[in-house]
Design an enzyme around this catalytic site. Sequence first.
Site, PDB file in Angstrom:
ATOM      1  N   PHE A  21       0.854  -1.180   0.000  1.00 21.41           N
ATOM      2  CA  PHE A  21       0.000   0.000   0.000  1.00 21.41           C
ATOM      3  C   PHE A  21       0.896   1.239   0.000  1.00 21.41           C
ATOM      4  CE2 PHE A  21      -3.379   2.838   1.106  1.00 21.41           C
ATOM      5  CZ  PHE A  21      -4.554   2.165   0.801  1.00 21.41           C
ATOM      6  N   HIS A  51       1.324  -5.360   6.871  1.00 23.01           N
ATOM      7  CA  HIS A  51       0.284  -5.453   5.855  1.00 23.01           C
ATOM      8  C   HIS A  51       0.832  -5.917   4.508  1.00 23.01           C
ATOM      9  CE1 HIS A  51      -2.666  -3.336   8.436  1.00 23.01           C
ATOM     10  NE2 HIS A  51      -1.595  -2.728   8.892  1.00 23.01           N
ATOM     11  N   HIS A  55      -2.530 -10.960   5.021  1.00 25.77           N
ATOM     12  CA  HIS A  55      -2.413 -10.502   6.402  1.00 25.77           C
ATOM     13  C   HIS A  55      -3.781 -10.374   7.059  1.00 25.77           C
ATOM     14  CE1 HIS A  55      -3.012  -6.745   4.112  1.00 25.77           C
ATOM     15  NE2 HIS A  55      -3.654  -6.322   5.198  1.00 25.77           N
ATOM     16  N   ASP A  57      -5.821  -7.975   9.698  1.00 23.22           N
ATOM     17  CA  ASP A  57      -5.861  -6.699  10.413  1.00 23.22           C
ATOM     18  C   ASP A  57      -6.281  -6.932  11.862  1.00 23.22           C
ATOM     19  OD1 ASP A  57      -5.200  -5.260   8.170  1.00 23.22           O
ATOM     20  OD2 ASP A  57      -7.227  -4.500   7.809  1.00 23.22           O
ATOM     21  N   HIS A  61      -5.748  -1.506  14.119  1.00 21.90           N
ATOM     22  CA  HIS A  61      -5.481  -0.877  12.827  1.00 21.90           C
ATOM     23  C   HIS A  61      -6.486   0.237  12.527  1.00 21.90           C
ATOM     24  CE1 HIS A  61      -4.250  -0.361   8.730  1.00 21.90           C
ATOM     25  NE2 HIS A  61      -5.309  -0.949   8.208  1.00 21.90           N
ATOM     26  N   HIS A 163     -14.096  -0.892   7.100  1.00 18.78           N
ATOM     27  CA  HIS A 163     -13.342  -1.184   8.319  1.00 18.78           C
ATOM     28  C   HIS A 163     -14.127  -0.772   9.566  1.00 18.78           C
ATOM     29  CE1 HIS A 163      -9.744  -1.684   5.726  1.00 18.78           C
ATOM     30  NE2 HIS A 163      -9.278  -2.402   6.730  1.00 18.78           N
ATOM     31  N   GLU A 175      -6.813  -9.772   4.139  1.00 19.64           N
ATOM     32  CA  GLU A 175      -6.625  -9.031   2.895  1.00 19.64           C
ATOM     33  C   GLU A 175      -5.418  -9.573   2.139  1.00 19.64           C
ATOM     34  OE1 GLU A 175      -8.344  -4.720   4.452  1.00 19.64           O
ATOM     35  OE2 GLU A 175      -6.261  -5.261   4.880  1.00 19.64           O
TER      36      GLU A 175
END
EC number: 3.5.1.9
Length: 211
Positions: A21, A51, A55, A57, A61, A163, A175
Amino acid sequence: MSTPTRLWDISPPVHEGAPVFPGDTPYQQRWAATISPGCPVNVSDIRMSPHVGAHADAPLHYDPTGAAIGAVDLTPFLGPCRVIHAIGCGPLVEWAHIAHAVDALPARVLVRTYERAPIDRWDGALAAYAPATIERLAALGVRLVGIDTASIDPADSKTLDSHQVIRRLDLRVLENLVLDDVPEGDYELIALPLKLTTADASPVRAVLRAL
């Protein structure tokens, strides 16, 4: 002789150059020790965002008072799951994209949006969950949602609406899965996070096992 149970590895490769990301720490590795006359082992030193790759979360997060990943219950990350195809669905996975496969759902749902996941590049146009889709899955008893993109929210989202649904309903999320070769259907999911006691996420080696 019994036939070995088939496994699908749904984790992307992690290496220097693996997509991250924008703004996250990419995977970096150096050798702290190498085999030589004075050293019997190779030992690496790794730096990365939690991440990177497949992974899980943690609530931390997306919630400043949320639990770190090492404190979450492992139960959602292990057990029956359903893989649902919504390939090419567009920017959001809407209920209409998955409604064909929601009868008698198990507690874990993984959605495939790519024909071929871009494991070698960042995709800023990634597909994400519509918040209402997560709401409806939770109402049917789903406790973990997963996706084959880098986020359950659009890459440019500042509000992270999906989220926030996960936070409010105390769901878990996976994700960056790779579901390219996985037929739609039911499996056993095994994707345990590491016991990182202060981290906001953890890498997982996610696999599916035939039931």
